[in-house]
Scaffold this motif. Structure first.
Motif, short mmCIF file in Angstrom:
data_model
loop_
_atom_site.label_atom_id
_atom_site.label_comp_id
_atom_site.label_asym_id
_atom_site.label_seq_id
_atom_site.Cartn_x
_atom_site.Cartn_y
_atom_site.Cartn_z
N GLY B 156 5.29 17.70 98.68
CA GLY B 156 6.40 17.60 99.64
C GLY B 156 6.53 18.86 100.47
N PHE B 157 6.50 20.03 99.79
CA PHE B 157 6.58 21.30 100.52
C PHE B 157 5.41 21.45 101.48
N GLY B 158 4.22 21.09 101.01
CA GLY B 158 3.02 21.22 101.84
C GLY B 158 3.10 20.35 103.09
N LEU B 159 3.52 19.10 102.91
CA LEU B 159 3.62 18.18 104.06
C LEU B 159 4.68 18.66 105.05
N PHE B 160 5.81 19.13 104.50
CA PHE B 160 6.87 19.61 105.38
C PHE B 160 6.39 20.81 106.20
N ALA B 161 5.76 21.78 105.51
CA ALA B 161 5.29 22.98 106.21
C ALA B 161 4.27 22.61 107.28
N VAL B 203 6.51 27.55 104.86
CA VAL B 203 5.24 28.08 104.34
C VAL B 203 5.49 28.93 103.09
N VAL B 204 6.55 29.73 103.13
CA VAL B 204 6.87 30.58 101.97
C VAL B 204 7.15 29.71 100.74
N LEU B 205 7.95 28.65 100.95
CA LEU B 205 8.26 27.75 99.82
C LEU B 205 7.00 27.10 99.26
N PHE B 206 6.12 26.69 100.17
CA PHE B 206 4.88 26.03 99.74
C PHE B 206 4.00 27.00 98.94
N VAL B 207 3.86 28.22 99.47
CA VAL B 207 3.02 29.22 98.78
C VAL B 207 3.63 29.55 97.42
#
Lengths: 148, 359
Positions: B156-161, B203-207
């Motif tokens: 989810g984080f990756g798709l959003f970013a 991006v920060v959340l995804f990383v």
């Protein structure tokens, strides 16, 4: 138009009194209404208040359905429909039948999911009018769920 | 003749709309779609609208449609005919039939497996075990598949970013083109600043989620037998990888109820853990460098346990849950679904298997 009555214990609760609908008394072989999976359920029923009106059809079914927060799911284990004159006379106004329960699902009293087993008798009259009577029983001995 | 009521009782004190009127309205809707398909199709085929748009006084005797153009033109009427016709046929087929009759005739009981479509053999309502038993363990019989909510969070984080920053790039290209052209659109620049901030945050959340999921190491659970039976005990082997110290690792059993319901046009799913059975707890665990922490415990399914159940909108699922708290990282949870059979069902199966073996 469908009318309904339901019996979840010993009480019989007619839901509609606006029109002279029949009353269906149903007696389980086990007075406690508790059965084990795989066991035979024997049922005697009596339809009262027909006032000489002959039903067009009768349906007898044993089924489970879900209750709770989710949409209702339904599984019919046994279904019989009597729609011809000679078969109707054999099952109305009283009759008996027996069904063998499957191994699952068991009756379950969860928090947001509940599974109930019941016998439904549905009487169809002329002009599309029908009356359904539902009688709940238990399968298995699973205790109710309580939030931890 | 009496018309059906618009509202009837469903169960208890709840009122719902009339099945007869509902079926009639549904049939009318599909009939309209079907009729629209017939009308549009006839207009197109018979050429009732054949005229030259550029010169309305001229009659077109032959149109220059290619075959693909015909297909494209007839796509909408054919779709209307198919959708309306199939819906109308379904309404006609089920007209006047009771709920039980329809379910018995079509077997729309829809018992979906936990990971597959078919229920466990001979156990209506119990989900299939196929996808839980197709991976052998190293020490014990089966290695259970992981069902981690963290993985979905990561996706989810990756798709959003990705999607958000794609929008940011488009805006930035517009701003850059304006600047190169010598104009400054302050409104666009003002809009770009919060978009960039949200994009960087994504991006920060995804990383962070990626680092969290990879740094703590994989979790493996093996079990000595499957499906499980109430009252029986099973060996479970836990393997937890990672180079960090774990302040605690908990292993337990959980019973989760899942209910899917519709609110307006939305479909929502609620999950609720209704039973927790702690099995074992380890404190201050340091995995072997380059290896993993391993433990073997005995798990007993409660004798009064509800069996696993799954239908179209409702489910009752047992799972083995591992909760770990690394020393410098947030707590994480890893879930391994299992299937529990009804106790009586297994007795029946065992008896029939014994009889078959004797024969």
């Amino acid at each position: 138009m469908t009318t309904a009555d339901a019996s979840h214990g010993d009480d019989h609760v007619p839901a509609s009194t606006a029109q002279p609908f029949p009353r269906i008394e149903l007696r389980f072989g086990h007075p406690s209404r508790g059965y084990d999976p795989g066991e035979w359920v024997t049922v005697e029923y009596c339809i009262e208040g027909l006032n000489g009106e002959r039903p067009r059809a009768l349906e007898r079914s044993a089924l489970w359905y879900t209750e709770g927060k989710g949409e209702e799911d339904l599984g019919v284990h046994s279904f019989e429909r009597f729609a011809t004159a000679d078969t109707i006379d054999r099952v109305v106004p009283e009759g008996t039948f027996a069904i063998q329960l499957p191994t699952s699902p068991l009756s379950y009293e969860g928090v947001i999911v509940k599974i109930r087993w019941c016998i439904r008798l549905r009487v169809f009259f002329e002009l599309g009018r029908d009356h359904v009577s539902e009688h709940v029983f238990n399968v298995g001995r699973v205790p109710p769920s309580i939030l931890p | 003749m009496r018309f059906p009521r618009f509202f009837t009782k469903k169960r208890g004190h709840r009122r719902t709309d009339s099945h007869a009127w509902g079926s009639f309205a549904e049939g009318f809707f599909y009939a309209l779609l079907f009729g629209a398909g017939v009308v549009f199709g006839l207009l197109l085929v018979t050429g009732a609208v054949s005229y030259a748009p550029a010169d309305p006084d001229s009659v077109v005797l032959q149109r220059g449609y290619e075959w693909w153009m015909w297909l494209l033109t007839l796509l909408i009427p054919v779709a209307l005919l198919a959708f309306g016709g199939s819906g109308l046929a379904r309404v006609v087929r089920t007209w006047g039939k009771s709920q039980e009759h329809r379910a018995a005739a079509s077997r729309t009981v829809i018992l979906q497996g936990l990971a597959g479509a078919s229920p466990a053999a001979g156990h209506p309502g119990v989900p299939s075990c196929d996808n839980l038993e197709n991976s052998p363990g190293i020490v014990l019989r089966y290695r259970l598949p992981l069902e981690s909510p963290e993985n979905w969070t990561l996706v989810g984080f990756g798709l959003f970013a990705l999607l958000w920053n794609a929008v940011v790039v488009v805006l930035a290209v517009g701003v850059g083109a304006d600047l190169i052209g010598g104009t400054t659109d302050w409104l666009l620049i003002g809009l770009l600043v919060p978009f960039v901030a949200v994009g960087v945050g994504g991006v920060v959340l995804f990383v962070r989620a990626t680092v969290l999921s990879t740094s703590v190491g994989p979790t493996h659970v093996e079990i000595s037998d499957h499906p499980l039976v109430p009252g029986m005990s099973y060996d479970v082997r836990l393997g937890q990888g990672g180079a960090h110290l774990f302040r605690s690792i908990d292993l337990g059993l959980e019973l989760e109820e899942t209910a899917t319901f519709r609110q307006g046009t939305d479909t929502r799913t609620q999950r609720l853990v209704v039973r927790r059975v702690p099995v074992s707890r380890w404190q201050r665990v340091q995995p072997v460098p380059g290896g993993s922490f391993e433990a073997r415990v005995s798990v007993t399914i409660p004798a009064d346990a509800m069996h696993s159940f799954s239908s179209e909108n409702n489910a009752v699922q047992w799972r083995i849950v591992v909760r770990a708290l690394p020393d410098r990282w947030p707590e994480f949870t890893r879930v391994f679904p299992v299937v529990v059979l009804p106790v009586k069902a297994l007795v029946t199966t065992a008896i029939s298997e014994t009889v078959e073996a004797l024969e």
